[in-house]
Design an enzyme around this catalytic site. Structure first.
Site, mmCIF file in Angstrom:
data_model
loop_
_atom_site.group_PDB
_atom_site.id
_atom_site.type_symbol
_atom_site.label_atom_id
_atom_site.label_comp_id
_atom_site.label_asym_id
_atom_site.label_seq_id
_atom_site.Cartn_x
_atom_site.Cartn_y
_atom_site.Cartn_z
ATOM 1 N N ARG A 21 1.196 -1.168 0.211
ATOM 2 C CA ARG A 21 -0.377 -0.261 0.046
ATOM 3 C C ARG A 21 0.651 1.408 -0.269
ATOM 4 O O ARG A 21 0.572 2.417 -0.622
ATOM 5 C CB ARG A 21 -1.115 0.488 1.097
ATOM 6 C CG ARG A 21 -1.408 1.363 1.250
ATOM 7 C CD ARG A 21 -2.596 1.260 2.741
ATOM 8 N NE ARG A 21 -1.421 0.675 4.275
ATOM 9 C CZ ARG A 21 -0.770 1.823 4.611
ATOM 10 N NH1 ARG A 21 -0.677 3.063 4.280
ATOM 11 N NH2 ARG A 21 0.297 1.591 5.213
ATOM 12 N N ARG A 127 -13.792 -17.678 24.927
ATOM 13 C CA ARG A 127 -14.322 -16.355 24.230
ATOM 14 C C ARG A 127 -13.789 -15.205 24.627
ATOM 15 O O ARG A 127 -14.568 -13.722 24.640
ATOM 16 C CB ARG A 127 -15.449 -16.910 24.363
ATOM 17 C CG ARG A 127 -16.119 -17.999 23.818
ATOM 18 C CD ARG A 127 -18.096 -17.454 23.875
ATOM 19 N NE ARG A 127 -18.586 -18.773 23.852
ATOM 20 C CZ ARG A 127 -19.721 -18.732 23.394
ATOM 21 N NH1 ARG A 127 -20.970 -18.427 23.792
ATOM 22 N NH2 ARG A 127 -20.582 -20.255 23.486
ATOM 23 N N CYS A 146 -3.311 -3.446 12.425
ATOM 24 C CA CYS A 146 -2.843 -4.202 12.373
ATOM 25 C C CYS A 146 -2.503 -5.742 12.898
ATOM 26 O O CYS A 146 -2.887 -6.339 12.770
ATOM 27 C CB CYS A 146 -0.962 -3.030 12.046
ATOM 28 S SG CYS A 146 -0.613 -2.392 10.744
ATOM 29 N N CYS A 168 3.169 -6.933 10.221
ATOM 30 C CA CYS A 168 3.955 -6.466 10.655
ATOM 31 C C CYS A 168 4.656 -6.475 10.069
ATOM 32 O O CYS A 168 5.206 -7.381 9.385
ATOM 33 C CB CYS A 168 4.586 -7.737 11.073
ATOM 34 S SG CYS A 168 5.339 -8.134 12.640
#
Length: 264
Positions: A21, A127, A146, A168
């Protein structure tokens, strides 16, 4: 932090050249896991100096649900500046999702408070999870999460955490991420009267930017030193009441810092 250096070397040896990107270019691998026993020391990289002030203040900022850089600036932390708008706003990034995830019925869900209650009242639950990846708000965020999803696990009186990081930056970002989540585990363990267990880091697109190669080779040439120890000086009333001065790192003797450009 030998496993961190091994990851760097693996990306160099096995990585695929990819566009990204930011337009910088990367060497990338997909899918990697590291485990850090937090009882053996605080996992703060020693082959270069890490800016601990930024790590602590950023985590406290997340926990307050804040998404404006004003607090960070007040504490001389600039790591989010590149993404903030002219008013210092970042949109509904980590702090908003952690503390006020918007539900369809108009409620706002405080995931951190929910997790704390689960750890204290139902520690065997499968959970005990916090997610920052809110698909409905991604386009409003200055930067998509991220470190996107983490789960807590209690066994034998020890608190462990596994993080999934979908993207990362191994050289610049990863040392911060490891230390930040290790710190969070220590804080939550203290609040729940548990010992610390492991921090498990799982990476998706795990990459070295093309303009970090010289710095990476320099870091790989250095010998890791003994891990420091984290000391938390007091137990606040809640996970949200910690202050910067509550934390001390003992025995941190890193190699000198290594500067590198941030890919925006």
């Amino acid at each position: 932090m030998k496993q961190y250096l091994e990851l760097m070397q693996k990306v160099l040896d096995e990585g695929t050249q990819k566009n990204d990107r930011t337009g910088t270019g990367t060497l990338s691998i997909f899918g990697h896991q590291m485990r850090f026993n937090l009882r053996e020391g605080f996992p703060l990289v020693t082959t270069k100096r890490c800016h601990l002030r930024s790590i602590i203040h950023e985590l406290l900022w997340f926990l307050q649900g804040d998404t404006n850089v004003a607090y960070l600036h007040e504490n001389n932390v600039t790591i989010w500046d590149e993404w903030a708008d002219e008013n210092g706003n970042l949109g509904p990034v980590y702090g908003k999702q952690w503390r006020a995830w918007p539900a369809p019925d108009g409620r706002h869900i405080d995931q951190i408070t929910t997790v704390m209650n689960q750890l204290k009242n139902d520690p065997d639950s499968r959970r005990i999870i916090v997610s920052a990846w809110n698909v409905g708000e991604l386009d409003k965020m200055a930067l998509a999460p991220c470190h996107a999803f983490f789960q807590f696990y209690v066994a034998d009186g020890k608190l462990s955490c596994q993080l999934y990081q979908r993207s990362c930056d191994v050289f610049l970002g990863l040392p911060f991420n490891i230390a930040s989540y290790a710190l969070l585990v220590h804080m939550m363990a203290q609040q729940c009267d548990l010992e610390v267990g492991d921090f498990v880091w799982t990476g998706g697109d795990t990459h070295l930017y093309s303009n970090h190669m010289e710095q990476t080779h320099l870091q790989l040439s250095r010998e890791p030193r003994a891990l420091p120890k984290l000391v938390i000086k007091r137990k606040p009333d809640s996970i949200f009441d910690y202050r910067f001065e509550d934390f001390e790192i003992e025995g941190y003797d890193p190699h000198p810092g290594i500067k590198a450009p941030v890919a925006i």
